[in-house]
Every structure is written in C-alpha cells, then in structure tokens.
Design a protein around this motif. Sequence first.
Motif, PDB file in Angstrom:
ATOM      1  N   ARG A 241       0.875  -1.182   0.000  1.00 16.18           N
ATOM      2  CA  ARG A 241       0.000   0.000   0.000  1.00 16.18           C
ATOM      3  C   ARG A 241       0.913   1.232   0.000  1.00 16.18           C
ATOM      4  O   ARG A 241       1.998   1.220   0.548  1.00 16.18           O
ATOM      5  N   GLY A 242       0.465   2.286  -0.603  1.00 12.87           N
ATOM      6  CA  GLY A 242       1.290   3.488  -0.572  1.00 12.87           C
ATOM      7  C   GLY A 242       2.307   3.552  -1.696  1.00 12.87           C
ATOM      8  O   GLY A 242       3.185   4.406  -1.694  1.00 12.87           O
TER       9      GLY A 242
ATOM     10  N   LEU B 206      -6.415  -7.444 -15.257  1.00 13.22           N
ATOM     11  CA  LEU B 206      -5.411  -7.102 -14.250  1.00 13.22           C
ATOM     12  C   LEU B 206      -6.095  -6.594 -12.975  1.00 13.22           C
ATOM     13  O   LEU B 206      -7.118  -5.907 -13.053  1.00 13.22           O
ATOM     14  N   ASP B 207      -5.545  -6.936 -11.825  1.00 11.64           N
ATOM     15  CA  ASP B 207      -6.105  -6.501 -10.545  1.00 11.64           C
ATOM     16  C   ASP B 207      -5.850  -5.000 -10.384  1.00 11.64           C
ATOM     17  O   ASP B 207      -4.731  -4.571 -10.076  1.00 11.64           O
ATOM     18  N   ARG B 208      -6.909  -4.246 -10.572  1.00 14.07           N
ATOM     19  CA  ARG B 208      -6.715  -2.793 -10.578  1.00 14.07           C
ATOM     20  C   ARG B 208      -6.767  -2.174  -9.182  1.00 14.07           C
ATOM     21  O   ARG B 208      -6.683  -0.972  -9.031  1.00 14.07           O
ATOM     22  N   ASP B 209      -6.886  -3.024  -8.152  1.00 13.11           N
ATOM     23  CA  ASP B 209      -6.604  -2.514  -6.807  1.00 13.11           C
ATOM     24  C   ASP B 209      -5.099  -2.320  -6.638  1.00 13.11           C
ATOM     25  O   ASP B 209      -4.648  -1.519  -5.836  1.00 13.11           O
ATOM     26  N   LYS B 210      -4.320  -3.094  -7.398  1.00 10.71           N
ATOM     27  CA  LYS B 210      -2.854  -3.011  -7.280  1.00 10.71           C
ATOM     28  C   LYS B 210      -2.227  -2.184  -8.393  1.00 10.71           C
ATOM     29  O   LYS B 210      -1.201  -1.535  -8.186  1.00 10.71           O
ATOM     30  N   TYR B 211      -2.798  -2.262  -9.569  1.00  9.40           N
ATOM     31  CA  TYR B 211      -2.137  -1.688 -10.746  1.00  9.40           C
ATOM     32  C   TYR B 211      -3.073  -0.724 -11.486  1.00  9.40           C
ATOM     33  O   TYR B 211      -4.260  -1.002 -11.646  1.00  9.40           O
ATOM     34  N   GLN B 212      -2.471   0.378 -11.953  1.00 11.17           N
ATOM     35  CA  GLN B 212      -3.206   1.291 -12.830  1.00 11.17           C
ATOM     36  C   GLN B 212      -2.668   1.138 -14.248  1.00 11.17           C
ATOM     37  O   GLN B 212      -1.580   0.606 -14.460  1.00 11.17           O
ATOM     38  N   LEU B 213      -3.431   1.674 -15.198  1.00 19.35           N
ATOM     39  CA  LEU B 213      -3.036   1.510 -16.599  1.00 19.35           C
ATOM     40  C   LEU B 213      -2.514   2.800 -17.198  1.00 19.35           C
ATOM     41  O   LEU B 213      -2.935   3.901 -16.841  1.00 19.35           O
ATOM     42  N   SER B 214      -1.607   2.626 -18.153  1.00 21.36           N
ATOM     43  CA  SER B 214      -1.075   3.765 -18.894  1.00 21.36           C
ATOM     44  C   SER B 214      -0.978   3.398 -20.368  1.00 21.36           C
ATOM     45  O   SER B 214      -0.782   2.234 -20.718  1.00 21.36           O
ATOM     46  N   ALA B 215      -1.090   4.425 -21.221  1.00 24.07           N
ATOM     47  CA  ALA B 215      -0.717   4.271 -22.623  1.00 24.07           C
ATOM     48  C   ALA B 215       0.744   4.691 -22.769  1.00 24.07           C
ATOM     49  O   ALA B 215       1.339   5.246 -21.845  1.00 24.07           O
ATOM     50  N   GLN B 216       1.313   4.392 -23.921  1.00 26.57           N
ATOM     51  CA  GLN B 216       2.730   4.711 -24.160  1.00 26.57           C
ATOM     52  C   GLN B 216       2.905   5.971 -24.999  1.00 26.57           C
ATOM     53  O   GLN B 216       4.023   6.401 -25.276  1.00 26.57           O
ATOM     54  N   ASN B 217       1.782   6.539 -25.448  1.00 29.28           N
ATOM     55  CA  ASN B 217       1.836   7.695 -26.330  1.00 29.28           C
ATOM     56  C   ASN B 217       0.413   8.215 -26.482  1.00 29.28           C
ATOM     57  O   ASN B 217      -0.549   7.498 -26.188  1.00 29.28           O
TER      58      ASN B 217
ATOM     59  N   PHE C 123       9.331  -7.618 -11.881  1.00 30.50           N
ATOM     60  CA  PHE C 123       8.665  -6.317 -11.782  1.00 30.50           C
ATOM     61  C   PHE C 123       8.068  -6.116 -10.391  1.00 30.50           C
ATOM     62  O   PHE C 123       8.182  -5.037  -9.802  1.00 30.50           O
ATOM     63  N   VAL C 124       7.463  -7.159  -9.856  1.00 32.70           N
ATOM     64  CA  VAL C 124       6.872  -7.058  -8.513  1.00 32.70           C
ATOM     65  C   VAL C 124       7.971  -6.770  -7.479  1.00 32.70           C
ATOM     66  O   VAL C 124       7.788  -5.964  -6.572  1.00 32.70           O
ATOM     67  N   THR C 125       9.130  -7.407  -7.632  1.00 36.21           N
ATOM     68  CA  THR C 125      10.261  -7.114  -6.732  1.00 36.21           C
ATOM     69  C   THR C 125      10.625  -5.636  -6.805  1.00 36.21           C
ATOM     70  O   THR C 125      10.837  -4.980  -5.777  1.00 36.21           O
ATOM     71  N   ILE C 126      10.668  -5.086  -8.012  1.00 35.25           N
ATOM     72  CA  ILE C 126      11.005  -3.664  -8.176  1.00 35.25           C
ATOM     73  C   ILE C 126       9.936  -2.778  -7.511  1.00 35.25           C
ATOM     74  O   ILE C 126      10.262  -1.778  -6.880  1.00 35.25           O
ATOM     75  N   CYS C 127       8.690  -3.197  -7.609  1.00 32.27           N
ATOM     76  CA  CYS C 127       7.602  -2.423  -6.979  1.00 32.27           C
ATOM     77  C   CYS C 127       7.723  -2.424  -5.454  1.00 32.27           C
ATOM     78  O   CYS C 127       7.154  -1.573  -4.788  1.00 32.27           O
ATOM     79  N   ASN C 128       8.464  -3.388  -4.929  1.00 31.83           N
ATOM     80  CA  ASN C 128       8.633  -3.499  -3.474  1.00 31.83           C
ATOM     81  C   ASN C 128       9.947  -2.888  -2.995  1.00 31.83           C
ATOM     82  O   ASN C 128      10.360  -3.113  -1.859  1.00 31.83           O
ATOM     83  N   ALA C 129      10.576  -2.100  -3.850  1.00 30.44           N
ATOM     84  CA  ALA C 129      11.922  -1.588  -3.527  1.00 30.44           C
ATOM     85  C   ALA C 129      11.928  -0.198  -2.925  1.00 30.44           C
ATOM     86  O   ALA C 129      12.989   0.409  -2.819  1.00 30.44           O
TER      87      ALA C 129
END
Length: 250
Positions: free
Chosen positions: A35-36, A55-66, A242-248
């Motif tokens: 959280r946070g 995708l679990d959108r409680d954890k992840y938000q979406l983005s476009a690349q352009n 990626f999840v490891t990086i999100c926990n860094a």
Amino acid sequence: ASSAKFFVGGNWKCNGSVANVAKLVDELNAGTIPRGVDVVVAPPFIYIDYVMQHLDRDKYQLSAQNAWIGGNGAFTGEVSAEQLTDFGVPWVILGHSERRSLFGESNEVVAKKTSHALAAGLGVIACIGETLEQRNSGSVFKVLDAQMDALVDEVKDWTKVVLAYEPVWAIGTGVVASPEQAQEVHAYLRQYCAKKLGAAVADKLRIIYGGSVSDTNCKDLSKQEDIDGFLVGGASLKGAAFVTICNAAG
Ligand code: G3P
C-alpha cells in the motif's frame, strides 16, 4: 529531499502477444504490492482492453505509451488523450527517448502533448534524458534544461506529472546509471523545479529513474534521496522481477 509517494511504471514498449500478455497479467496478479506505492503498467494499445479487464486494478493502474498531440479527428493511426480518458486509462507516457529519436518528437512537441493530455484529464509520465554523446561532452544539464524549459513553458499544473529521468545510454543496454549518477541528476532536477515552480511543487513531484532497472539493482537506486521510483522496460515483462522492483521503495 522529497516527500513524494513511490511510483513504479512498467513500459512494455512494442512487446507482447495474446498468449504472453495473459501470462504476464497472471504473474502480476499473483504479486504483492505494498500500500502506498503507485504502480502503473503501460501495454501496447492493442492489449489495453484485455489488461483492463483482467489485471487486478486494486494493485495496478493503466497507462498508454503515447497519445496524439490534439483531439479526435483526421489523424490516421493516432489515439487521442480524450479517447484514453473516455476508455478509463488514467496515465500516458510522453516524450520517451524512443519517440524522440525514432519519431522526431521535439522538446516542444513533447511539451504540447503533455499539456494537452493533462487538460484531457490524464496523468503524464514525462520522459527526459541525455545521450551518451551529450554526457561525454559535458552537456547533461544543458540538455535537461532545454527539455525542462519546454515543459515548464507549457505545463501550468504539475500535480499530475511524474518526471522520468531516462539517460538514453542506459535504456535497454544493461548499463544502469550508478546510484550516484542518478542521484546527481535527480537532485539537479528537483532544484530546477524548486527554482521554476516553487519548493512545494518540487517536493511533491515524483522524479523516477529509468534505464536498465532490474530486480537486483533497484534497491541501491531507491535508497537515494531524490529517486522516487522507476520506469522499467525489459524487467517489466517478467512479472516476478517487476513485482520485486515495486517493493523496492527506499
Ligand atoms: O521506459 C523505460 C525504458 O526506457 C527503460 O528500458 O529496458 O532499460 O528498463 P529498460
């Protein structure tokens, strides 16, 4: 110093297939995100619908690349910021070095795209960074100043901007900037923002690092005072890494 909330973006670039996007979504859904921390993933346009649904959108938000520089109309092949908002995509990456070098996007174009996307209601991950040649010739800060000056001219409200420092020589090369190299630039950018936009804006602005970030180097980088997160390319295609990086978060 920064009081900014940690932010991690996964830029999938032009990668993926129906089969491996499904696999990656499953891997991400299995991960634990503290959280946070804001985590945003940016699939190619064609997979956004699938990712949004699965995708679990409680954890992840979406983005476009352009996004297109303006509104809807006769702009074959483009997707507008208004369409992204309408579809429920909250973020867009703009000014990535690949867009700048392969598609000729100038500082002014990136700045105009940024202000248009913000006006359409999107959050913007705005990318800047120098090439190796520019670094070797001692013009890092001059290059960053020009990229920032263009943004500052166009963008009035910085609350929905995340600034991504991506040195071009570190992107996709496996040559990550050292924590000291990255911190030096991030501190410079925060000072620049304090001067031009005021201390309150500078303190809250997320300045994230991109360029060969991995699950093994992320921790040392995130300890740096002015590194508020990451924009991840290659390693964002592997769910566990990626999840490891999100926990860094430092
Ligand atoms: O936008 C992220 C990207 O440019 C960094 O790519 O593969 O070096 O993590 P990569």
